[in-house]
Every structure is written in structure tokens, then in C-alpha cells.
Design a protein around this motif. Structure first.
Motif, PDB file in Angstrom:
ATOM      1  N   PRO A 179       0.804  -1.236   0.000  1.00 15.19           N
ATOM      2  CA  PRO A 179       0.000   0.000   0.000  1.00 15.19           C
ATOM      3  C   PRO A 179       0.831   1.277   0.000  1.00 15.19           C
ATOM      4  CG  PRO A 179      -0.960  -1.607   1.498  1.00 15.19           C
ATOM      5  CD  PRO A 179       0.344  -2.185   1.026  1.00 15.19           C
ATOM      6  N   ASP A 180       1.970   1.259   0.663  1.00 13.34           N
ATOM      7  CA  ASP A 180       2.801   2.466   0.728  1.00 13.34           C
ATOM      8  C   ASP A 180       3.482   2.793  -0.597  1.00 13.34           C
ATOM      9  OD1 ASP A 180       2.095   2.684   3.357  1.00 13.34           O
ATOM     10  OD2 ASP A 180       3.976   1.870   4.151  1.00 13.34           O
ATOM     11  N   ASP A 181       3.504   1.845  -1.534  1.00 16.78           N
ATOM     12  CA  ASP A 181       4.180   2.049  -2.822  1.00 16.78           C
ATOM     13  C   ASP A 181       3.212   2.299  -3.970  1.00 16.78           C
ATOM     14  OD1 ASP A 181       6.561   1.625  -1.523  1.00 16.78           O
ATOM     15  OD2 ASP A 181       6.699  -0.495  -2.090  1.00 16.78           O
ATOM     16  N   ARG A 182       1.926   2.284  -3.697  1.00 16.90           N
ATOM     17  CA  ARG A 182       0.948   2.332  -4.782  1.00 16.90           C
ATOM     18  C   ARG A 182       0.920   3.668  -5.520  1.00 16.90           C
ATOM     19  NH1 ARG A 182      -3.846  -1.143  -1.684  1.00 16.90           N
ATOM     20  NH2 ARG A 182      -2.722  -3.148  -1.829  1.00 16.90           N
ATOM     21  N   ASP A 183       0.964   4.758  -4.788  1.00 11.75           N
ATOM     22  CA  ASP A 183       0.944   6.065  -5.452  1.00 11.75           C
ATOM     23  C   ASP A 183       2.188   6.255  -6.316  1.00 11.75           C
ATOM     24  OD1 ASP A 183      -1.499   6.812  -4.481  1.00 11.75           O
ATOM     25  OD2 ASP A 183      -0.718   7.961  -2.789  1.00 11.75           O
ATOM     26  N   ALA A 184       3.345   5.811  -5.808  1.00  2.00           N
ATOM     27  CA  ALA A 184       4.577   5.939  -6.575  1.00  2.00           C
ATOM     28  C   ALA A 184       4.498   5.130  -7.869  1.00  2.00           C
ATOM     29  CB  ALA A 184       5.772   5.486  -5.741  1.00  2.00           C
ATOM     30  N   LEU A 185       3.886   3.946  -7.802  1.00  4.21           N
ATOM     31  CA  LEU A 185       3.745   3.128  -9.007  1.00  4.21           C
ATOM     32  C   LEU A 185       2.787   3.784  -9.991  1.00  4.21           C
ATOM     33  CD1 LEU A 185       4.347   0.636 -10.636  1.00  4.21           C
ATOM     34  CD2 LEU A 185       2.660  -0.630  -9.272  1.00  4.21           C
ATOM     35  N   HIS A 187       2.345   6.958 -10.406  1.00  5.61           N
ATOM     36  CA  HIS A 187       3.100   8.042 -11.032  1.00  5.61           C
ATOM     37  C   HIS A 187       4.091   7.496 -12.060  1.00  5.61           C
ATOM     38  CE1 HIS A 187       1.266  10.999  -8.562  1.00  5.61           C
ATOM     39  NE2 HIS A 187       1.886  10.674  -7.437  1.00  5.61           N
ATOM     40  N   ALA A 188       4.733   6.362 -11.757  1.00  5.39           N
ATOM     41  CA  ALA A 188       5.697   5.770 -12.682  1.00  5.39           C
ATOM     42  C   ALA A 188       5.010   5.326 -13.972  1.00  5.39           C
ATOM     43  CB  ALA A 188       6.405   4.597 -12.019  1.00  5.39           C
ATOM     44  N   THR A 197       9.476   6.155 -20.591  1.00  7.81           N
ATOM     45  CA  THR A 197      10.261   5.201 -19.811  1.00  7.81           C
ATOM     46  C   THR A 197       9.719   5.114 -18.391  1.00  7.81           C
ATOM     47  OG1 THR A 197      11.864   6.881 -19.103  1.00  7.81           O
ATOM     48  CG2 THR A 197      12.365   5.653 -21.116  1.00  7.81           C
ATOM     49  N   ALA A 198      10.018   3.999 -17.740  1.00  8.17           N
ATOM     50  CA  ALA A 198       9.652   3.801 -16.336  1.00  8.17           C
ATOM     51  C   ALA A 198      10.703   2.921 -15.683  1.00  8.17           C
ATOM     52  CB  ALA A 198       8.269   3.155 -16.211  1.00  8.17           C
ATOM     53  N   HIS A 212      11.319  -7.198  -2.495  1.00  5.36           N
ATOM     54  CA  HIS A 212      11.548  -5.999  -3.300  1.00  5.36           C
ATOM     55  C   HIS A 212      11.562  -6.362  -4.780  1.00  5.36           C
ATOM     56  CE1 HIS A 212      12.713  -3.346   0.098  1.00  5.36           C
ATOM     57  NE2 HIS A 212      13.094  -4.489   0.637  1.00  5.36           N
ATOM     58  N   LEU A 213      10.807  -5.612  -5.565  1.00  2.84           N
ATOM     59  CA  LEU A 213      10.745  -5.834  -7.008  1.00  2.84           C
ATOM     60  C   LEU A 213      11.127  -4.562  -7.743  1.00  2.84           C
ATOM     61  CD1 LEU A 213       7.308  -7.705  -7.318  1.00  2.84           C
ATOM     62  CD2 LEU A 213       9.552  -8.666  -6.783  1.00  2.84           C
ATOM     63  N   SER A 214      11.553  -4.728  -8.979  1.00  2.00           N
ATOM     64  CA  SER A 214      11.862  -3.598  -9.851  1.00  2.00           C
ATOM     65  C   SER A 214      11.040  -3.736 -11.127  1.00  2.00           C
ATOM     66  CB  SER A 214      13.352  -3.561 -10.192  1.00  2.00           C
ATOM     67  OG  SER A 214      13.627  -2.572 -11.163  1.00  2.00           O
ATOM     68  N   LEU A 215      10.339  -2.658 -11.485  1.00  2.00           N
ATOM     69  CA  LEU A 215       9.558  -2.629 -12.729  1.00  2.00           C
ATOM     70  C   LEU A 215      10.230  -1.641 -13.671  1.00  2.00           C
ATOM     71  CD1 LEU A 215       6.721  -3.623 -13.961  1.00  2.00           C
ATOM     72  CD2 LEU A 215       6.009  -1.280 -13.470  1.00  2.00           C
TER      73      LEU A 215
END
Length: 289
Positions: A179-185, A187-188, A197-198, A212-215
Motif C-alpha cells: 500500500p505504501d508504494d501504490r501512489d509511486a507506481l 506516477h511511474a 520510460t519507467a 523488493h521488485l523492480s519494474l
């Protein structure tokens, strides 16, 4: 060079290339986008026989197949066009009958960049998976206008979900991460559409299952209005990499045996302690932490 006849829908990401005439298989109305890909002015290409634009090794096969290719609607083929620098431009293209008889409108569905990128990604993924003995990389493909994701099956293992739960839209992808990473994703993914690019790190799971994942990805195909149409990229599990980074950071600032902060960490802390001390505030020369 390969060719097939199939029912490719108009919804597929396409770029107009040229009009093909049956008389001499000459190209006309070459688009500026295709001319730019070849590195030649469109006016030079207009009137040229199509086989003359491809690599010599492909010409005979293409010439033999053109009648068969153009007897289908739509007709799909793939060949290597020659760029001005002598390099190969792999293009998968589809030909559909034009409004004028004996003419076809040709559009590209994939470019050399996409073919090269996919080959590099598959090679990287295979080498990484073999190195760690588990699946840590999966490819994805996004049709931007429809907001539709396609994933390699192993993405389910990385996301710790079942294959039927793989997210098919941007928002469903967002809901799979912490949940803490959803807004950042969000935006990406917006940057991917706007800037092409992302590259973002996100977390999935909770507490002891946190990973931890990287997209990462980029837009490779634009539509006729020069708007982003298709993007491809990778989903990587970087949990082990993150753990190693944290361990190296701890080792760099503390003694490996006792865990006590070492001289380097002390040197980093002293300036802050000195500035915060009452003596420093009074301008005295001897400060203490």
C-alpha cells in the motif's frame, strides 16, 4: 524472412509504412516515420521496388512470396530492411487492400528496436534465472490505449499470485504492491505514458514475506498520431540484491565481529554532534558529543 497469412485485427499497434503497387511491387507514399527508420528521404524511396529495400539474402524469398502474400487479407510478413548505415531493420508488416485496385496499404507492427530488446531481455532473463536457480525476471507487454497488460507466466511466481490473478490493467497492477508504494507506481506508469520510460522499485507482501521488485520498461511503438501505443519491459525480483546492499552498508559503518560502529561511522557522526552541542552553539573551541 518469414511470412504468414492471419487475421490481424486493426486494434494492433501499427505504424504506416507505404503503399505497395502490384506493378513491379513498387512502394509509393512512403511515410516520414519509415523513411526516418531507414535513414533515407522519403522521396528517394518512392518508386523503388520493395525487394530492393531488403537485405540481398531476403530478396529472392520475398519476391517468390509476394503474390501469395498479397492474395490474403490481411497479409502478414517479416523481413530485414536495409538502413542507410548498412544495418538491418527487422520489421513485421501487414498489408491490406487499398481503395485503389492492385494497391495495398502496408503498416508495420514491430520494429527493429522491439526485436532487439526482446532478444536481449530473454537472454538476460535466462542467464539470471540460471545464476540464482529460481525465477526472478519476467517480461511484460502493455497496450497503452487499451491499458492492457500481458505477462510471461513466471510473473505470477514473482508476484506470489496464481496465473489467473496476473493484473491485466494498470490499477490492478498497482493493487498487487505494498500500500505504501501504490501512489509511486501510479506516477511511474503515468511517466511511462508521458515520457516513454519507467524504472521504479516496489514492495510486495508484508513483514517476513516482504520482497523488493523492480519494474522497468519503455515505449517502443507509437501510433499514426505519434502517441505511445505499446510498451515492453521487465519485472525483476531484487530482494537478494537489496539484502546484500543493506549488509554492505552495515559492514561499512560497523565492526563485522562486534557490531560496534567503526571509525568511519564515527567520523560521519561527529560533525552533526559538534554542531548540535551547547559549546558549539556558544562558539567555544572545544566541542564534545
Amino acid at each position: 524472412m518469414s511470412s504468414t497469412a492471419a487475421g490481424l485485427g486493426h486494434g494492433a499497434a501499427e505504424i504506416d509504412l507505404f503503399t505497395l503497387e502490384r506493378d513491379g511491387y513498387r512502394v509509393q507514399g512512403v511515410s516520414e516515420a519509415f523513411a526516418a527508420l531507414l535513414g533515407r528521404p522519403a522521396r528517394e524511396l518512392n518508386g523503388t521496388r520493395l525487394p530492393e529495400l531488403v537485405f540481398s539474402e531476403d530478396r529472392a524469398e520475398l519476391t517468390d512470396q509476394l503474390d501469395t502474400i498479397l492474395s490474403s487479407d490481411p497479409a502478414i510478413s517479416q523481413c530485414r530492411f536495409v538502413q542507410s548505415n548498412g544495418q538491418a531493420l527487422y520489421v513485421e508488416w501487414v498489408a491490406r487492400p487499398d481503395s485503389q485496385p492492385e494497391r495495398w496499404r502496408v503498416a508495420g507492427t514491430d520494429t527493429a528496436d522491439l526485436v532487439k530488446l526482446l532478444a536481449e531481455r530473454r537472454d538476460l532473463k535466462t542467464r539470471l534465472d540460471l545464476a540464482v536457480g529460481q525465477t526472478i525476471v519476467a517480461m511484460w507487454d502493455l497496450e497503452i490505449a487499451a491499458d492492457h497488460f500481458r505477462w510471461e507466466p513466471q510473473a505470477a511466481d514473482i508476484l506470489r499470485i496464481t496465473p489467473d490473478q496476473l493484473p491485466v490493467s494498470s490499477e490492478k497492477l498497482v493493487l498487487t504492491v505494498h500500500p505504501d508504494d501504490r501512489d509511486a507506481l501510479r506516477h511511474a506508469l503515468a511517466r511511462l505514458r508521458e515520457e516513454g520510460t519507467a524504472d521504479i522499485g516496489v514492495r510486495v507482501g508484508h513483514d517476513h514475506t516482504l520482497r523488493h521488485l523492480s519494474l522497468r520498461g519503455r515505449v517502443l511503438v507509437q501510433n499514426s498520431a505519434h502517441q505511445p501505443a505499446r510498451a515492453v519491459g521487465l519485472l525483476l525480483d531484487i530482494t537478494t540484491e537489496k539484502a546484500l546492499e543493506e549488509q554492505l552498508l552495515r559492514m561499512s559503518v560497523s565492526d563485522g565481529l562486534t557490531g560496534i560502529r567503526n571509525r568511519r561511522r564515527l567520523g560521519q557522526a561527529l560533525p552533526g554532534c559538534s554542531a548540535a552541542s551547547p559549546r558549539a552553539a556558544r562558539g567555544q573551541s572545544r566541542g564534545a558529543c
